[in-house]
Design an enzyme around this catalytic site. Structure first.
Site, PDB file in Angstrom:
ATOM      1  CG  ASP A  35     -53.181 -39.263  29.228  1.00  0.00           C
ATOM      2  OD1 ASP A  35     -53.358 -39.728  30.354  1.00  0.00           O
ATOM      3  OD2 ASP A  35     -52.562 -38.191  29.017  1.00  0.00           O
ATOM      4  CB  ILE A  36     -54.280 -34.455  26.993  1.00  0.00           C
ATOM      5  CG1 ILE A  36     -54.451 -33.305  26.045  1.00  0.00           C
ATOM      6  CG2 ILE A  36     -53.405 -34.088  28.177  1.00  0.00           C
ATOM      7  CD1 ILE A  36     -55.278 -32.159  26.600  1.00  0.00           C
ATOM      8  CG  ASN A  94     -50.687 -43.096  39.045  1.00  0.00           C
ATOM      9  OD1 ASN A  94     -49.926 -44.028  39.294  1.00  0.00           O
ATOM     10  ND2 ASN A  94     -50.629 -42.415  37.907  1.00  0.00           N
ATOM     11  CD  GLU A 102     -50.585 -35.008  36.281  1.00  0.00           C
ATOM     12  OE1 GLU A 102     -51.349 -34.371  35.535  1.00  0.00           O
ATOM     13  OE2 GLU A 102     -49.546 -35.562  35.890  1.00  0.00           O
ATOM     14  CB  VAL A 103     -57.057 -36.174  37.158  1.00  0.00           C
ATOM     15  CG1 VAL A 103     -58.532 -35.834  37.004  1.00  0.00           C
ATOM     16  CG2 VAL A 103     -56.214 -35.371  36.172  1.00  0.00           C
ATOM     17  CG  HIS A 107     -57.491 -41.526  35.869  1.00  0.00           C
ATOM     18  ND1 HIS A 107     -57.647 -40.698  36.965  1.00  0.00           N
ATOM     19  CD2 HIS A 107     -56.166 -41.483  35.574  1.00  0.00           C
ATOM     20  CE1 HIS A 107     -56.480 -40.179  37.303  1.00  0.00           C
ATOM     21  NE2 HIS A 107     -55.551 -40.656  36.484  1.00  0.00           N
ATOM     22  CG  HIS A 109     -53.007 -43.976  33.232  1.00  0.00           C
ATOM     23  ND1 HIS A 109     -52.602 -42.835  32.574  1.00  0.00           N
ATOM     24  CD2 HIS A 109     -53.234 -43.607  34.518  1.00  0.00           C
ATOM     25  CE1 HIS A 109     -52.573 -41.823  33.429  1.00  0.00           C
ATOM     26  NE2 HIS A 109     -52.942 -42.268  34.620  1.00  0.00           N
TER      27      HIS A 109
END
Ligand code: AMP
Length: 123
Positions: A35-36, A94, A102-103, A107, A109
């Site tokens: 993750d960025i 999420n 958000e994306v 995904h 995490h």
């Protein structure tokens, strides 16, 4: 079907090689990358390569091969990053507005390396 996939999302662009990522592991169906904005000493994202918006979309429509590959890869990454022992980790996904996703590409995490606190603050 309630899911509409937006192919311009940032993870779709990562999968097409249009923007770089720090890959941890890759298989025919799954990509794992850092993750960025890492929120813990370990913070990686496990994503399917297929066009799925969210966990429920993936669970409903992905093939058996995709679903098995996703979870086996996740297990390998946990072992590789030393998360499989008693210290453990947290897996979070999420979805949608209430989940504050958000994306819009599914995904998971994976967070670890410190005590992470309670999952959700009381309302
Ligand atoms: P979510 O709120 O669950 O949709 O989480 C999206 C996550 O994607 C956030 O933790 C971001 O930091 C992460 N993210 C966004 N863009 C990138 C990127 N280019 N490379 C890696 N992680 C990213």
């Amino acid at each position: 079907m309630p899911w509409t996939y937006d192919p311009t999302n940032i993870f779709a662009r990562i999968l097409r090689g249009e923007i770089p990522n720090k890959t941890v592991m890759e298989t025919p169906h799954t990509l794992v990358f850092h993750d960025i904005r890492h929120l813990a000493p370990v913070h990686v994202l496990v994503i399917p390569k297929g066009a799925y918006v969210s966990l429920d979309h993936f669970a409903a429509e992905a093939s058996g091969d995709e679903i098995v590959d996703f979870h086996r890869t996740l297990a390998k990454v946990c072992a590789m990053l030393d998360l499989s022992g008693p210290e453990g980790f947290r897996g979070i996904t999420n979805a949608g507005h209430h989940g504050m996703q958000e994306v819009p590409h599914y995904h998971l995490h994976i967070l670890g390396g410190r005590v992470l606190g309670r999952l959700v603050e009381p309302a």
